[in-house]
Design a protein around this motif. Structure first.
Motif, PDB file in Angstrom:
ATOM      1  N   ARG A  80       0.936  -1.020   0.057  1.00 48.19           N
ATOM      2  CA  ARG A  80       0.000  -0.014   0.103  1.00 48.19           C
ATOM      3  C   ARG A  80       0.846   1.372   0.138  1.00 48.19           C
ATOM      4  NH1 ARG A  80      -3.651  -0.363   4.819  1.00 48.19           N
ATOM      5  NH2 ARG A  80      -4.974  -1.388   3.682  1.00 48.19           N
ATOM      6  N   ARG A  81       0.937   2.046  -1.109  1.00 42.64           N
ATOM      7  CA  ARG A  81       1.783   3.298  -1.020  1.00 42.64           C
ATOM      8  C   ARG A  81       1.083   4.340  -0.349  1.00 42.64           C
ATOM      9  NH1 ARG A  81       1.526   5.204  -6.911  1.00 42.64           N
ATOM     10  NH2 ARG A  81      -0.414   3.984  -6.998  1.00 42.64           N
TER      11      ARG A  81
ATOM     12  N   GLY B 123      -5.474   3.944   8.965  1.00 36.75           N
ATOM     13  CA  GLY B 123      -4.934   2.741   8.257  1.00 36.75           C
ATOM     14  C   GLY B 123      -3.526   3.178   7.821  1.00 36.75           C
ATOM     15  N   PRO B 124      -2.468   1.977   7.865  1.00 37.03           N
ATOM     16  CA  PRO B 124      -0.986   2.530   7.206  1.00 37.03           C
ATOM     17  C   PRO B 124      -0.634   2.438   5.791  1.00 37.03           C
ATOM     18  CG  PRO B 124      -1.387   0.089   8.024  1.00 37.03           C
ATOM     19  CD  PRO B 124      -2.647   0.711   8.092  1.00 37.03           C
ATOM     20  N   GLY B 125       0.294   3.113   5.378  1.00 34.40           N
ATOM     21  CA  GLY B 125       0.868   2.834   3.941  1.00 34.40           C
ATOM     22  C   GLY B 125       2.165   2.868   4.271  1.00 34.40           C
ATOM     23  N   VAL B 126       3.020   2.569   3.536  1.00 30.34           N
ATOM     24  CA  VAL B 126       4.571   2.492   3.611  1.00 30.34           C
ATOM     25  C   VAL B 126       5.047   3.664   4.350  1.00 30.34           C
ATOM     26  CG1 VAL B 126       4.977   0.658   1.876  1.00 30.34           C
ATOM     27  CG2 VAL B 126       5.059   2.873   1.228  1.00 30.34           C
ATOM     28  N   GLU B 127       4.719   4.896   3.835  1.00 28.72           N
ATOM     29  CA  GLU B 127       5.125   6.081   4.417  1.00 28.72           C
ATOM     30  C   GLU B 127       5.008   6.104   6.222  1.00 28.72           C
ATOM     31  OE1 GLU B 127       3.891   9.621   2.994  1.00 28.72           O
ATOM     32  OE2 GLU B 127       4.716   9.059   0.734  1.00 28.72           O
ATOM     33  N   ARG B 128       3.730   5.765   6.671  1.00 27.43           N
ATOM     34  CA  ARG B 128       3.505   5.483   7.692  1.00 27.43           C
ATOM     35  C   ARG B 128       4.175   4.464   8.398  1.00 27.43           C
ATOM     36  NH1 ARG B 128      -2.773   5.990  10.288  1.00 27.43           N
ATOM     37  NH2 ARG B 128      -2.250   6.788  12.241  1.00 27.43           N
TER      38      ARG B 128
END
Length: 757
Positions: free
Chosen positions: A457-458, A519-524
């Motif tokens: 997930r980006r 929710g998370p993405g890779v940045e988080r």
């Protein structure tokens, strides 16, 4: 318009009028077939043949097209209806040849086949082969260098010296050479060569331009293969050397050396003087792949993908056509290159959904690669650690051969795969890494080994909502949430590309500082990892951070030099990388992808996570994989833990067989799109009322698409499902003929869909 061949009798000719020779020319435009043109009366094009690229008039402009033929190679159920012949007097003349290599007969048959199978205008398929905007424009003539050869006869009275004798000996032995190269090989200064030229002992000749690509040497650096690799490698060498159409699945666990083995087939193909094509699912993979290829063959392959500049695209297209590009590695569009003597087609990571072209002509490059190999009478090799169910069904039916590698190369063991039950070991509030995974990461990096975190997930967060009023940031053009990319301070839609600066307040209630990421993405995850491991050297690998092959190659080199402790990435990190010092892989959300009604959700998830897991422990140190899951009892998780991919796919097949879902049946999707919901509904209803029926035929829908609005257009879907022995193309063609779309509406057809959005 008509699908005629050379010299078809002209209809509608007046008595006594001379017959005009006509040819069919297919244009790279969305017409249903070729147009008839007349050959000029002056006779300069009387020898034109099918496949030649010509310029022709179309209305008030000039277009580039290809002289076309119909040789009856299409299956009857795929063949489009014939066009109406054009009267002799209405024919326009062909203007000229375009100065390009002719398209081979095998490629022309392939264009026809793809167009008929996908129900696409053949001109749009030709456009992929011709690449009129970049590759098919006449390339400027390359400058031809001057070289030198011995004069015949030599001049009388020439002063003889050892240096001059060496120059003349080299020129006689090695053929015409440029002045600098001739001096270098003879071990003399440039003045000696000039003196011989002035004396008439050397005559000037025009040198042919050097080939754009160095020739790979099949004997350059053969690999040392293990016992379990020798038999599959020899089998593939034999297939490539013998030629002839066949399809072979090369299945092997991650790290088993599949690439080295199929490169032996490439070597055998090159030794026979033929060309090879290798398809990769992502152009980012080409950097590491070309390095391995160059070490094996002493030269780099030709590349073909969307990042090539126009000039290199032209050069490569021509080098493929004249045969000087011996090996091409590329994305799915490389299938449409004009190979002069194609002898081998390889599809690496054949299970990847990235091989499906979703825009324009919709086709699956894996399946069309098999067709291309058949057209060129060449072997095809499909390669994967987790083969698709379609490929396994073809193996089971005896249509494909099967070679299996069950052990990793060099004695490396398979990683230990474990699940982390997030119900028993939840992360702290506001975090996403379980304490169990965090401890394992800390221990791994403490030993000086590398680790990886995977989340497909980006961005920073997939959803942003207002704590005050509940408003959710949504794309104005699509029924999709806007994804926050905190590093760039934007919110964007990953479906249509819309983006906006991240708002400081809620757009609905105007409350300040009320927008909350969900929710998370890779940045988080990267933010959390930096806070948890402040001393770790972290690299993010995602399409946002690695914009092309060069950036990817740099990232891979940094990992190989052990300049990185922790890699955090999306699906790009799953694609065949070899990181020998990486021993731990943590999957942040292993359940992602299992939800929804996607037919292939479980298959795709097990394939993706198996590939990600395969990055761990590929050298001496053992590998560990940790899957964070709220449903560790799910069959996908159990298959990964047990390493039982074969049994999982068997169970998946048994679930699909009763309802004749692929690969035991055929699908065709009709997607209606319109500017208004009323127009979309009207056309969809008409399609539903005219839907085909019969034994083994079923139509599902119409229904709103999951992405009911995309790029501002309202979308409805219908799905045709048939038994495997029923061809869907004639059914769809007849169906569409009964339902002209409403004004402003469009009907797109996707044969063999893999996406249901």
């Amino acid at each position: 318009m008509a699908s005629t061949t050379l010299d078809k009798p002209a209809p509608g000719r007046k008595p006594g009028a001379a017959a005009r020779r006509r040819v069919s020319v297919l244009l790279p435009l969305p017409f249903p077939g070729p147009f008839d043109y007349a050959l000029p009366d002056d006779g300069r094009l009387d020898d034109v043949r099918p496949g030649e690229v010509v310029s022709v008039p179309l209305g008030r402009r000039t277009e580039t097209g290809v002289v076309w033929d119909r040789d009856g190679t299409l299956p009857p159920e795929f063949a489009p209806p014939p066009g109406r012949p054009v009267a002799d007097g209405r024919l326009k003349p062909v203007i000229a040849r375009a100065g390009l290599p002719a398209l081979p007969a095998a490629l022309r048959r392939f264009v026809d086949w793809v167009a008929a199978y996908t129900l696409s205008p053949p001109g749009l398929v030709l456009a992929m082969a011709l690449r009129t905007s970049q590759s098919a424009q006449a390339a400027p003539a390359q400058g031809r260098a001057q070289g030198w050869a011995p004069a015949d006869p030599p001049p009388a009275g020439l002063r003889d010296t050892p240096a001059r004798r060496r120059v003349l000996d080299v020129a006689s032995r090695d053929g015409p050479l440029g002045g600098a190269e001739l001096a270098r090989r003879a071990g003399v200064g440039a003045g000696v060569v000039r003196g011989l030229a002035d004396a008439g002992a050397l005559r000037p000749v025009t040198l042919a331009p050097a080939p754009a690509f160095a020739a790979p040497d099949p004997g350059h650096c053969p690999p040392t293969l293990g016992d379990h690799q020798a038999q599959p490698a020899q089998a593939l060498r034999d297939l490539a050397a013998a030629g002839g159409f066949s399809v072979t699945l090369l299945e092997g666990v991650t790290g088993s050396g599949k690439t080295e083995i199929y490169m032996e087939a490439i070597a055998a193909c090159l030794a026979k003087g033929r060309q090879a094509l290798v398809l990769l699912p992502e152009i980012a993979l080409s950097a590491q792949w070309t390095g391995r290829f160059a070490r094996r063959f002493g030269a780099e392959p030709a590349l073909w993908h969307s990042d090539l500049g126009p000039r290199l695209r032209r050069v490569t297209w021509r080098a493929v056509a004249d045969g000087t590009a011996r090996v091409v590695v590329g994305a799915r569009s490389a299938l449409f290159l004009p190979f002069a003597e194609l002898g081998l087609v390889i599809v690496d990571e054949e299970h990847e959904s990235a091989f499906k072209q979703e825009d324009g002509v919709t086709y699956h490059a894996r399946d069309m690669a098999v067709v291309r190999a058949r057209m060129d009478d060449a072997p095809a090799i499909l390669v994967s650690a987790t083969p698709s169910l379609e490929t396994l069904a073809n193996v089971g039916a005896g249509r494909y051969r099967h070679l299996v590698l069950r052990a990793r190369h060099g004695g490396a063991g398979m990683p230990d795969v474990r699940t982390i039950d997030m119900r028993a070991h939840p992360p702290e509030r506001g975090l996403f890494l379980s304490p169990v995974l965090a401890a394992a990461l800390d221990e791994t990096m403490g030993r000086g080994e590398q680790a990886m975190l995977f989340l497909n997930r980006r961005g920073y967060a997939p959803l942003t909502l207002c704590r005050t009023c509940g408003h959710r940031l949504q794309c104005p053009n699509c029924t999709a949430w806007l994804v926050e990319h905190r590093a760039r301070r934007i919110v964007t839609c990953h479906h249509c590309g819309y983006q906006d600066p991240t708002p400081p307040a809620c757009p609905s209630c105007k409350a300040e500082s009320s927008l909350t990421p969900i929710g998370p993405g890779v940045e988080r995850i990267t933010e959390e990892a930096r806070a948890t491991f402040p001393d770790a050297r972290i690299l993010v690998m995602a399409s946002d951070t690695l914009p092309g092959p060069a950036a990817t190659a740099d990232a891979v080199a940094r990992i190989a030099r052990r300049e990185i402790d922790l890699v955090i990435g999306t699906q790009i990190v799953a694609k065949g990388w070899h990181f020998p010092h990486l021993t731990l892989v943590g999957v942040v959300d292993a359940d992602l992808g299992l939800g929804g009604g996607d037919l292939r959700a479980a298959e795709r998830t097990v394939q993706l996570l198996h590939q990600v897991a395969g990055r761990a422990g590929r050298a001496e140190a053992p590998g560990t994989v940790m899957l964070q899951s709220y449903t560790p009892e799910h069959p996908v998780m159990q298959a990964l833990v047990l390493g039982d991919f074969e049994n999982f796919m068997r169970q998946e097949a048994e679930q699909r067989r009763p309802g004749f879902w692929p690969p035991f049946g055929r699908l065709a999707a009709l997607i209606v799109s319109a500017d208004t919901p009323e127009a979309a509904d009207a056309t969809a209803r008409a399609l539903g009322e005219a839907a085909p029926h019969g034994d083994g035929v079923q139509v599902l829908g119409p229904a709103p698409a999951p992405l009911a609005i995309l790029r501002g257009r309202h979308r409805r879907r219908l799905l045709l499902r048939t038994r495997r022995d029923i061809a869907v193309q004639p059914l769809v063609r007849q169906w569409l003929a009964r339902v002209p779309p409403d004004r402003g509406a469009r009907i797109d057809v996707d044969i063999d869909p893999i996406s249901f959005l």
